[in-house]
Each structure stands twice: as C-alpha cells, then as structure tokens.
Design a protein around this motif. Structure first.
Motif, PDB file in Angstrom:
ATOM      1  N   PRO A  56       0.812  -1.218   0.000  1.00  0.00           N
ATOM      2  CA  PRO A  56       0.000   0.000   0.000  1.00  0.00           C
ATOM      3  C   PRO A  56       0.849   1.274   0.000  1.00  0.00           C
ATOM      4  CG  PRO A  56      -0.035  -1.036   2.167  1.00  0.00           C
ATOM      5  CD  PRO A  56       0.712  -1.954   1.257  1.00  0.00           C
ATOM      6  N   MET A  57       0.331   2.272  -0.703  1.00  0.00           N
ATOM      7  CA  MET A  57       0.968   3.586  -0.767  1.00  0.00           C
ATOM      8  C   MET A  57      -0.139   4.623  -0.660  1.00  0.00           C
ATOM      9  SD  MET A  57       2.991   5.563  -3.816  1.00  0.00           S
ATOM     10  CE  MET A  57       1.536   5.759  -4.787  1.00  0.00           C
ATOM     11  N   THR A  58       0.096   5.624   0.152  1.00  0.00           N
ATOM     12  CA  THR A  58      -0.876   6.693   0.321  1.00  0.00           C
ATOM     13  C   THR A  58      -0.336   7.974  -0.301  1.00  0.00           C
ATOM     14  OG1 THR A  58      -1.587   5.705   2.409  1.00  0.00           O
ATOM     15  CG2 THR A  58      -2.240   7.980   2.019  1.00  0.00           C
ATOM     16  N   ILE A  59      -1.192   8.641  -1.063  1.00  0.00           N
ATOM     17  CA  ILE A  59      -0.854   9.966  -1.582  1.00  0.00           C
ATOM     18  C   ILE A  59      -1.796  10.951  -0.911  1.00  0.00           C
ATOM     19  CG2 ILE A  59      -0.798  11.487  -3.597  1.00  0.00           C
ATOM     20  CD1 ILE A  59      -0.023   9.090  -5.274  1.00  0.00           C
ATOM     21  N   THR A  60      -1.206  11.970  -0.297  1.00  0.00           N
ATOM     22  CA  THR A  60      -1.995  12.990   0.394  1.00  0.00           C
ATOM     23  C   THR A  60      -1.666  14.356  -0.184  1.00  0.00           C
ATOM     24  OG1 THR A  60      -0.286  13.180   2.094  1.00  0.00           O
ATOM     25  CG2 THR A  60      -2.121  11.694   2.556  1.00  0.00           C
ATOM     26  N   ARG A  61      -2.593  15.278  -0.019  1.00  0.00           N
ATOM     27  CA  ARG A  61      -2.361  16.671  -0.415  1.00  0.00           C
ATOM     28  C   ARG A  61      -2.335  17.499   0.855  1.00  0.00           C
ATOM     29  NH1 ARG A  61      -5.490  20.640  -4.523  1.00  0.00           N
ATOM     30  NH2 ARG A  61      -3.746  22.092  -4.741  1.00  0.00           N
ATOM     31  N   GLY A  62      -1.181  18.114   1.117  1.00  0.00           N
ATOM     32  CA  GLY A  62      -1.000  18.881   2.335  1.00  0.00           C
ATOM     33  C   GLY A  62      -1.645  20.247   2.285  1.00  0.00           C
ATOM     34  N   ALA A  63      -1.603  20.942   3.413  1.00  0.00           N
ATOM     35  CA  ALA A  63      -2.158  22.291   3.513  1.00  0.00           C
ATOM     36  C   ALA A  63      -1.467  23.250   2.554  1.00  0.00           C
ATOM     37  CB  ALA A  63      -2.036  22.797   4.950  1.00  0.00           C
ATOM     38  N   ASP A  64      -0.210  22.938   2.202  1.00  0.00           N
ATOM     39  CA  ASP A  64       0.531  23.782   1.265  1.00  0.00           C
ATOM     40  C   ASP A  64       0.161  23.496  -0.194  1.00  0.00           C
ATOM     41  OD1 ASP A  64       1.669  21.300   0.917  1.00  0.00           O
ATOM     42  OD2 ASP A  64       3.704  21.916   1.428  1.00  0.00           O
ATOM     43  N   GLY A  65      -0.751  22.524  -0.403  1.00  0.00           N
ATOM     44  CA  GLY A  65      -1.206  22.193  -1.748  1.00  0.00           C
ATOM     45  C   GLY A  65      -0.357  21.160  -2.469  1.00  0.00           C
ATOM     46  N   LYS A  66       0.750  20.744  -1.863  1.00  0.00           N
ATOM     47  CA  LYS A  66       1.650  19.791  -2.505  1.00  0.00           C
ATOM     48  C   LYS A  66       1.239  18.356  -2.201  1.00  0.00           C
ATOM     49  CE  LYS A  66       5.588  22.922  -2.351  1.00  0.00           C
ATOM     50  NZ  LYS A  66       6.954  23.108  -1.857  1.00  0.00           N
ATOM     51  N   LEU A  67       1.541  17.471  -3.156  1.00  0.00           N
ATOM     52  CA  LEU A  67       1.262  16.057  -2.965  1.00  0.00           C
ATOM     53  C   LEU A  67       2.460  15.378  -2.313  1.00  0.00           C
ATOM     54  CD1 LEU A  67      -0.353  15.124  -6.396  1.00  0.00           C
ATOM     55  CD2 LEU A  67      -1.518  15.502  -4.222  1.00  0.00           C
ATOM     56  N   ALA A  68       2.169  14.405  -1.450  1.00  0.00           N
ATOM     57  CA  ALA A  68       3.222  13.627  -0.805  1.00  0.00           C
ATOM     58  C   ALA A  68       2.829  12.159  -0.873  1.00  0.00           C
ATOM     59  CB  ALA A  68       3.403  14.053   0.642  1.00  0.00           C
ATOM     60  N   MET A  69       3.843  11.291  -0.973  1.00  0.00           N
ATOM     61  CA  MET A  69       3.590   9.853  -1.008  1.00  0.00           C
ATOM     62  C   MET A  69       4.224   9.192   0.200  1.00  0.00           C
ATOM     63  SD  MET A  69       6.372   7.972  -3.121  1.00  0.00           S
ATOM     64  CE  MET A  69       8.074   8.307  -2.727  1.00  0.00           C
ATOM     65  N   ASP A  70       3.621   8.082   0.618  1.00  0.00           N
ATOM     66  CA  ASP A  70       4.139   7.311   1.734  1.00  0.00           C
ATOM     67  C   ASP A  70       3.877   5.835   1.451  1.00  0.00           C
ATOM     68  OD1 ASP A  70       4.944   6.211   4.135  1.00  0.00           O
ATOM     69  OD2 ASP A  70       3.348   7.110   5.313  1.00  0.00           O
ATOM     70  N   PHE A  71       4.969   5.087   1.199  1.00  0.00           N
ATOM     71  CA  PHE A  71       4.848   3.644   1.032  1.00  0.00           C
ATOM     72  C   PHE A  71       4.781   3.042   2.425  1.00  0.00           C
ATOM     73  CE2 PHE A  71       6.336   4.812  -3.110  1.00  0.00           C
ATOM     74  CZ  PHE A  71       5.777   3.871  -3.952  1.00  0.00           C
ATOM     75  N   THR A  72       3.604   2.619   2.826  1.00  0.00           N
ATOM     76  CA  THR A  72       3.303   2.205   4.192  1.00  0.00           C
ATOM     77  C   THR A  72       4.245   1.131   4.732  1.00  0.00           C
ATOM     78  OG1 THR A  72       1.006   2.668   3.656  1.00  0.00           O
ATOM     79  CG2 THR A  72       1.415   1.491   5.701  1.00  0.00           C
ATOM     80  N   LEU A  73       4.578   0.136   3.938  1.00  0.00           N
ATOM     81  CA  LEU A  73       5.386  -0.987   4.414  1.00  0.00           C
ATOM     82  C   LEU A  73       6.887  -0.774   4.259  1.00  0.00           C
ATOM     83  CD1 LEU A  73       3.220  -3.950   3.055  1.00  0.00           C
ATOM     84  CD2 LEU A  73       3.180  -2.897   5.321  1.00  0.00           C
ATOM     85  N   THR A  74       7.288   0.360   3.708  1.00  0.00           N
ATOM     86  CA  THR A  74       8.715   0.628   3.491  1.00  0.00           C
ATOM     87  C   THR A  74       9.090   1.895   4.239  1.00  0.00           C
ATOM     88  OG1 THR A  74       8.463  -0.316   1.271  1.00  0.00           O
ATOM     89  CG2 THR A  74      10.514   0.865   1.737  1.00  0.00           C
ATOM     90  N   PRO A  75       9.562   1.773   5.486  1.00  0.00           N
ATOM     91  CA  PRO A  75       9.918   2.948   6.284  1.00  0.00           C
ATOM     92  C   PRO A  75      10.918   3.843   5.533  1.00  0.00           C
ATOM     93  CG  PRO A  75      10.010   0.959   7.620  1.00  0.00           C
ATOM     94  CD  PRO A  75       9.815   0.522   6.193  1.00  0.00           C
ATOM     95  N   GLY A  76      10.652   5.118   5.565  1.00  0.00           N
ATOM     96  CA  GLY A  76      11.549   6.067   4.930  1.00  0.00           C
ATOM     97  C   GLY A  76      11.291   6.283   3.456  1.00  0.00           C
ATOM     98  N   MET A  77      10.436   5.494   2.853  1.00  0.00           N
ATOM     99  CA  MET A  77      10.138   5.678   1.445  1.00  0.00           C
ATOM    100  C   MET A  77       8.950   6.615   1.331  1.00  0.00           C
ATOM    101  SD  MET A  77      10.057   2.804  -1.433  1.00  0.00           S
ATOM    102  CE  MET A  77       9.810   3.132  -3.141  1.00  0.00           C
ATOM    103  N   THR A  78       9.248   7.876   1.559  1.00  0.00           N
ATOM    104  CA  THR A  78       8.245   8.940   1.522  1.00  0.00           C
ATOM    105  C   THR A  78       8.847  10.102   0.747  1.00  0.00           C
ATOM    106  OG1 THR A  78       9.061   9.957   3.552  1.00  0.00           O
ATOM    107  CG2 THR A  78       7.346   8.297   3.797  1.00  0.00           C
ATOM    108  N   GLY A  79       8.018  10.997   0.307  1.00  0.00           N
ATOM    109  CA  GLY A  79       8.551  12.176  -0.360  1.00  0.00           C
ATOM    110  C   GLY A  79       7.489  12.992  -1.040  1.00  0.00           C
ATOM    111  N   GLU A  80       7.900  14.158  -1.479  1.00  0.00           N
ATOM    112  CA  GLU A  80       7.033  15.074  -2.198  1.00  0.00           C
ATOM    113  C   GLU A  80       6.944  14.636  -3.653  1.00  0.00           C
ATOM    114  OE1 GLU A  80       7.297  19.641  -3.747  1.00  0.00           O
ATOM    115  OE2 GLU A  80       7.999  19.243  -1.716  1.00  0.00           O
TER     116      GLU A  80
END
Length: 83
Positions: A56-80
């Motif tokens: 699973p991977m989650t893509i969110t849109r922050g208050a700053d309007g930018k998209l961020a990704m988070d690969f749930t099962l892979t710690p540290g594999m996150t980014g804008e």
C-alpha cells in the motif's frame, strides 16, 4: 586483467558515461517539466494505491497544496511528488 582495458581507463569511462547520463536526464526533465501540466486537479491524485511489490501507498495533499507519497510498508520511502 581479462579485458584489454586498464582499471584506470575503465573507471574514467564509467565516470564520463555517468556524467553524460546525468546531463542528458537533467535536460530531459527540464524540457518535460516546462511544457507539461498534471492531467487532473491535484486533489484527484490523493488516495490509497496498492502495488504488488511495494504494497500500500498513500498519496496525500498537504495544507501547502503539494502532494506527498508514503509507502506504508517501506519505512523512509516517503517524499514530495512533483510534476
């Protein structure tokens, strides 16, 4: 050495090849980014996605309007995410 090229010549070849590749890719990225826009409004990309390899991977849109990704099962594999 089994090949007819010295270790130093091989290292030089690889270093120069890598430098050319980095330059080429930088030029390609600049050209694409200057001309393109996202196909959808950014909020439409937000959500939960699943990949057979990464899980699973989650893509969110922050208050700053930018998209961020988070690969749930892979710690540290996150980014804008950028276009």
């Amino acid at each position: 050495m089994p090949f007819s090229i010295s270790r130093r010549a091989w290292q030089t070849f690889v270093r120069e090849r890598d430098a050319r590749a980095v330059t080429f890719l930088a030029q390609q990225n600049t050209a694409v980014a200057a001309e393109s826009r996202p196909s959808l409004p950014l909020e439409r990309y937000a959500g939960l996605y699943t990949d057979a390899w990464y899980g699973p991977m989650t893509i969110t849109r922050g208050a700053d309007g930018k998209l961020a990704m988070d690969f749930t099962l892979t710690p540290g594999m996150t980014g804008e995410l950028t276009h």
